[in-house]
Design a protein around this motif. Structure first.
Motif, PDB file in Angstrom:
ATOM      1  N   ALA A 321       9.249 -68.352  11.172  1.00  0.00           N
ATOM      2  CA  ALA A 321      10.319 -69.410  11.017  1.00  0.00           C
ATOM      3  C   ALA A 321      10.532 -69.266   9.260  1.00  0.00           C
ATOM      4  CB  ALA A 321       9.567 -70.937  11.315  1.00  0.00           C
ATOM      5  N   ALA A 322       9.897 -68.834   8.576  1.00  0.00           N
ATOM      6  CA  ALA A 322      10.006 -68.905   7.083  1.00  0.00           C
ATOM      7  C   ALA A 322      11.096 -67.686   7.094  1.00  0.00           C
ATOM      8  CB  ALA A 322       8.786 -68.627   6.277  1.00  0.00           C
ATOM      9  N   TRP A 323      10.764 -66.638   7.577  1.00  0.00           N
ATOM     10  CA  TRP A 323      11.496 -65.372   7.185  1.00  0.00           C
ATOM     11  C   TRP A 323      12.796 -65.272   7.999  1.00  0.00           C
ATOM     12  CZ3 TRP A 323      11.479 -62.052   3.621  1.00  0.00           C
ATOM     13  CH2 TRP A 323      10.346 -61.634   2.922  1.00  0.00           C
ATOM     14  N   ALA A 324      12.944 -66.107   9.072  1.00  0.00           N
ATOM     15  CA  ALA A 324      14.283 -66.229   9.667  1.00  0.00           C
ATOM     16  C   ALA A 324      14.985 -67.324   8.580  1.00  0.00           C
ATOM     17  CB  ALA A 324      14.136 -66.893  11.212  1.00  0.00           C
ATOM     18  N   MET A 325      14.607 -68.094   8.178  1.00  0.00           N
ATOM     19  CA  MET A 325      15.423 -69.058   7.405  1.00  0.00           C
ATOM     20  C   MET A 325      16.612 -68.711   6.371  1.00  0.00           C
ATOM     21  SD  MET A 325      13.049 -72.274   7.013  1.00  0.00           S
ATOM     22  CE  MET A 325      12.507 -73.318   7.951  1.00  0.00           C
ATOM     23  N   PRO A 326      16.079 -67.684   5.648  1.00  0.00           N
ATOM     24  CA  PRO A 326      17.038 -67.228   4.743  1.00  0.00           C
ATOM     25  C   PRO A 326      18.580 -66.777   5.142  1.00  0.00           C
ATOM     26  CG  PRO A 326      14.939 -65.959   4.312  1.00  0.00           C
ATOM     27  CD  PRO A 326      15.000 -66.822   5.533  1.00  0.00           C
ATOM     28  N   GLY A 327      18.555 -66.521   6.504  1.00  0.00           N
ATOM     29  CA  GLY A 327      19.752 -66.260   6.947  1.00  0.00           C
ATOM     30  C   GLY A 327      20.381 -67.466   7.567  1.00  0.00           C
ATOM     31  N   ASP A 328      19.752 -68.502   7.419  1.00  0.00           N
ATOM     32  CA  ASP A 328      20.443 -70.028   7.773  1.00  0.00           C
ATOM     33  C   ASP A 328      20.748 -70.665   6.397  1.00  0.00           C
ATOM     34  OD1 ASP A 328      19.984 -69.714  10.327  1.00  0.00           O
ATOM     35  OD2 ASP A 328      17.762 -70.547  10.160  1.00  0.00           O
ATOM     36  N   ILE A 329      20.258 -69.946   5.473  1.00  0.00           N
ATOM     37  CA  ILE A 329      20.234 -70.871   3.971  1.00  0.00           C
ATOM     38  C   ILE A 329      21.696 -70.311   3.203  1.00  0.00           C
ATOM     39  CG2 ILE A 329      19.267 -71.239   1.784  1.00  0.00           C
ATOM     40  CD1 ILE A 329      18.222 -72.991   4.275  1.00  0.00           C
ATOM     41  N   VAL A 330      21.855 -68.892   3.201  1.00  0.00           N
ATOM     42  CA  VAL A 330      22.630 -68.451   2.284  1.00  0.00           C
ATOM     43  C   VAL A 330      23.639 -67.521   3.209  1.00  0.00           C
ATOM     44  CG1 VAL A 330      21.521 -68.398   0.448  1.00  0.00           C
ATOM     45  CG2 VAL A 330      21.179 -66.379   1.637  1.00  0.00           C
ATOM     46  N   ASP A 331      24.790 -67.079   2.387  1.00  0.00           N
ATOM     47  CA  ASP A 331      25.591 -65.812   2.865  1.00  0.00           C
ATOM     48  C   ASP A 331      24.832 -64.621   3.396  1.00  0.00           C
ATOM     49  OD1 ASP A 331      28.690 -64.662   3.146  1.00  0.00           O
ATOM     50  OD2 ASP A 331      27.433 -63.347   2.026  1.00  0.00           O
ATOM     51  N   ASN A 332      25.359 -63.898   4.280  1.00  0.00           N
ATOM     52  CA  ASN A 332      24.575 -62.722   5.207  1.00  0.00           C
ATOM     53  C   ASN A 332      24.506 -61.709   3.759  1.00  0.00           C
ATOM     54  OD1 ASN A 332      23.790 -61.438   7.242  1.00  0.00           O
ATOM     55  ND2 ASN A 332      25.272 -59.806   6.674  1.00  0.00           N
TER      56      ASN A 332
END
Length: 408
Positions: A321-332
């Motif tokens: 879940a933690a490693w998938a979160m960056p894509g939900d937080i910022v631009d690609n």
């Protein structure tokens, strides 16, 4: 496998060179600190130079660093080689997060991340029986030489065969259009800020704090599990190799299951993918914390292995879940940078875990206090992700003015 090799070789290193448990813990801590600080430039380099190139350099570099361990005979040499391992491994997580963001829509990244992150569980799962057999047959040096050669072969294979979606011959025009439309949607909903500007946002600090809680307990297992099974559970060196594999096998399977749950939960409930990950993460953190605290108080070895397996399974779900979160937080375009910053927070703080565990074990002859402390810390991840990581980093909308300096 490279990280867990030190735990397999630890009994022989202690016997041959007179190292203490604190020394073994220090080697784990040196790796984690180096790995943590190297994350910061590594994530930026992945975003600038591309994941394919940096991944190749990373795999080749950490394989060479692993092979060098076979040449060591002094503590300072082992420290140097673990330092090099930390530097070389740094691009791994950010590059993987970047590849996932390039290939998968947000709603599917939880499951995709869980699958690639399971590699960090399959490795420690197959490492104990395989590496223990190699060590018993050829000596502890053979462990590191075997892994070094295998890694160099992997690096070359990755560079030859991996391609981005735009360059991949088997990606249809329809699939490429779908991937690119998802990127456009993400870019419209998240704010792109400078690298230093990321640290101004509470989401970043929440992800760093939450991942610290995850990595703390992970580091205890990765460095000390075989020694714990031998010294407190009475397992032989040969048997501890097989026993240590079981919790990681369970973690790999349960971690992938957790990724599937995140994806299904998001699609079935209609919740935003970020909210789905936060909810799953919080539940997993609390359950993992309780189970970890119970480990030293379970009498039978089979039951202790079962509890460890379940605990690591929930920890694996948290990592996915933690490693998938960056894509939900910022631009690609900034996914690797945010993933690296999160990993920095996790491993900088989590680096203390092996050292503290070694000191406690040398002082008390027990690993029980370390498991209790680790369980409490793991559960605290729920607090960080629940209260700090609530939404993407967005552009603040200005309030219109009436022309006289007065807000409308």
């Amino acid at each position: 496998m490279d990280r867990s090799a030190i735990s397999i070789a630890a009994p022989e290193l202690i016997k041959e060179f007179g190292l203490s448990r604190t020394d073994i813990g220090l080697l784990g801590t040196i790796f984690s600190w180096t790995y943590a600080f190297a994350q910061l430039p590594a994530g930026w380099l992945v975003d600038k130079l591309g994941a394919r190139r940096m991944y190749f350099l990373a795999i080749a570099g950490w394989s060479i660093a692993t092979a060098l361990m076979a040449m060591g005979s002094r503590m300072w040499q082992f420290i140097t080689f673990r330092f090099l391992l930390g530097v070389a491994e740094a691009p791994n997580g950010p590059a993987s997060a970047k590849l996932t963001a390039d290939w998968f829509p947000r709603s599917e990244r939880g499951q995709a991340t869980a699958i690639w992150d399971s590699g960090s569980k399959w490795g420690p799962a197959i490492a104990p029986p395989i590496l223990t057999a190699i060590m018993l047959a050829f000596g502890w040096q053979a462990i590191f030489l075997f892994l070094g050669v295998a890694g160099l072969v992997l690096a070359l294979a990755f560079f030859i065969y991996y391609r981005a979606p735009e360059e991949h011959k088997r990606v249809s025009a329809e699939e490429l259009e779908y991937i690119e439309s998802q990127r456009s949607t993400q870019q419209l909903s998240a704010k792109k800020v400078s690298w230093l500007g990321l640290f101004k946002h509470r989401q970043i600090w929440g992800m760093m704090a939450g991942f610290f809680c995850v990595i703390w307990i992970w580091n205890i297992f990765i460095v000390f599990l075989p020694l714990y099974l031998q010294e407190e559970r009475g397992a032989s060196i040969a048997n501890s190799g097989w026993l240590a594999a079981v919790p990681y096998l369970g973690a790999a399977i349960l971690g992938i299951t957790g990724g599937w749950v995140m994806t299904r939960y998001s699609k079935k409930s209609g919740r935003d993918p970020l909210q789905a990950k936060r909810h799953v993460m919080s539940i997993a953190a609390v359950v993992a914390g309780i189970l970890i605290c119970l480990i030293p108080f379970v009498d039978s070895l089979p039951l202790a292995i079962a509890v460890m397996t379940l605990a690591l399974g929930f920890v694996a779900t948290m990592q996915a879940a933690a490693w998938a979160m960056p894509g939900d937080i910022v631009d690609n375009s900034q996914v690797a940078s945010v993933g690296a910053i999160q990993n920095f927070g996790g491993y900088f703080g989590g680096a203390f875990a092996p050292l503290l565990t070694g000191i406690i074990a040398d002082a008390t002859g027990s690993y029980a206090p370390s498991f209790v402390i680790g369980g409490v810390i793991a559960a605290m991840a729920a607090v960080a992700y629940t209260f700090l990581v609530r939404e993407p980093i967005r552009e603040k909308t200005a309030i219109p003015s009436d022309g006289n300096g007065v807000n409308a």
